[in-house]
Design an enzyme around this catalytic site. Structure first.
Site, PDB file in Angstrom:
ATOM      1  N   SER A 133      17.859  -0.184  -3.279  1.00  0.00           N
ATOM      2  CA  SER A 133      17.730   1.257  -3.094  1.00  0.00           C
ATOM      3  C   SER A 133      17.686   1.942  -4.450  1.00  0.00           C
ATOM      4  O   SER A 133      18.262   1.446  -5.423  1.00  0.00           O
ATOM      5  CB  SER A 133      18.922   1.796  -2.300  1.00  0.00           C
ATOM      6  OG  SER A 133      18.940   3.211  -2.276  1.00  0.00           O
ATOM      7  N   TYR A 146      28.416   3.578  -0.444  1.00  0.00           N
ATOM      8  CA  TYR A 146      27.082   3.038  -0.190  1.00  0.00           C
ATOM      9  C   TYR A 146      26.402   2.664  -1.501  1.00  0.00           C
ATOM     10  O   TYR A 146      25.831   1.573  -1.637  1.00  0.00           O
ATOM     11  CB  TYR A 146      26.221   4.044   0.568  1.00  0.00           C
ATOM     12  CG  TYR A 146      24.762   3.651   0.585  1.00  0.00           C
ATOM     13  CD1 TYR A 146      24.325   2.590   1.359  1.00  0.00           C
ATOM     14  CD2 TYR A 146      23.832   4.309  -0.225  1.00  0.00           C
ATOM     15  CE1 TYR A 146      22.989   2.199   1.353  1.00  0.00           C
ATOM     16  CE2 TYR A 146      22.496   3.935  -0.232  1.00  0.00           C
ATOM     17  CZ  TYR A 146      22.076   2.885   0.552  1.00  0.00           C
ATOM     18  OH  TYR A 146      20.763   2.489   0.530  1.00  0.00           O
TER      19      TYR A 146
END
Length: 278
Positions: A133, A146
């Site tokens: 990501s 996260y």
């Protein structure tokens, strides 16, 4: 002989889009997996072999890899895609939920690599495509845990690339920006349940929720899953795949801005972005 492609988290989003693309390419046998294989019916109809695979369950992971190896000798390409976002402030987040996120995003991710590597080394070939990501290079408030999981994916991928290159195995990291999948809804749902409306971070959480909604709706900031799937296809088929791909122009701009602006200026930018209008 065809190349066996094993995709985790293929029921929707990036995993499903990648499977759909690779099913159209000659020379690939696509194994699409998910915790609930009934969610893969559409891919089965398109020609994929569907398998149950839960990256938090050792028996499930080992069985899926064993099935592919029994049929093909080794997994030719692992697309390590399964993952989700557990959102909340560092103080308020439920650490049991955070542990669950790490089981999927880091430990299950890592175990899949461990399971396919012996077969790849024996074959002296293979590709591992890890879906990371933009959040592994830059951190936003209320997503710290996260982001930590995706920073871990970055580190593991960098080490893996060097360690396995002598065995003919290539490793690529694909780091998407905002992609319109179920990720945003999950992040918003976990954020909403992570703290009290009258708590010390209520205004920050409201601003973050607002910012996510606006960003995912923006055609300039967010893209469809096929944008990532196209890059996955390139990493799977290129003669010399790149070590790292950042997907979407907005993600590239944000990562580079964070790199060059430094913490102080970037924090000032965040204060402007995460100011609630409610």
């Amino acid at each position: 002989m065809t190349t066996a492609v094993l995709i985790t988290g293929a029921s929707s989003g990036i995993g499903r889009a990648a499977a759909e693309r690779l099913l159209k390419r000659p020379g690939f046998t696509v194994y699409a997996t998910a915790r609930r294989p009934e969610t893969l019916a559409g891919l089965a109809g398109a020609g994929a072999t569907v398998l149950p695979l839960d990256v938090t369950d050792e028996t499930s992971m080992a069985a899926a890899v064993r099935t592919v190896e029994e049929r093909h000798g080794s997994v030719g390409i692992l697309i390590n895609n399964a993952g989700y976002g557990e959102y909340g402030t560092i103080e308020e987040a439920d650490l049991d939920a955070v542990r669950g996120q790490f089981e999927t995003n880091v430990f299950g991710f890592s175990r899949m690599i461990q399971l396919v590597l012996p077969g790849m080394r024996a074959a002296r070939s293979g590709r591992i495509i890890n879906i990371g990501s933009m959040g592994g290079r830059v951190t936003f408030p209320v997503g710290g845990y996260y982001h930590a999981s995706k920073y871990a994916v970055e580190a593991i991928t960098d080490a893996l690339r060097f360690e396995t290159a002598p065995f003919g195995i290539s490793t690529s990291l694909i780091a998407p920006g905002l992609i319109r999948t179920g990720f945003g809804a999950t992040a918003a749902r976990t954020l909403a349940s992570s703290g009290d409306d009258g708590g010390p971070y209520a205004s920050l959480r409201a601003a973050a929720d607002e910012q996510m909604a606006v960003s995912y709706a923006s055609p300039l900031l967010a893209a469809e899953p096929d944008a990532v799937a196209a890059v996955v296809e390139h990493a799977a088929t290129a003669r010399k795949p790149r070590p790292r791909y950042t997907v979407t122009p907005a993600a590239k701009a944000i990562v580079q801005s964070r790199r060059f602006l430094g913490s102080g200026v970037f924090d000032a930018y965040l204060r402007l972005q995460f100011r609630s209008s409610k």
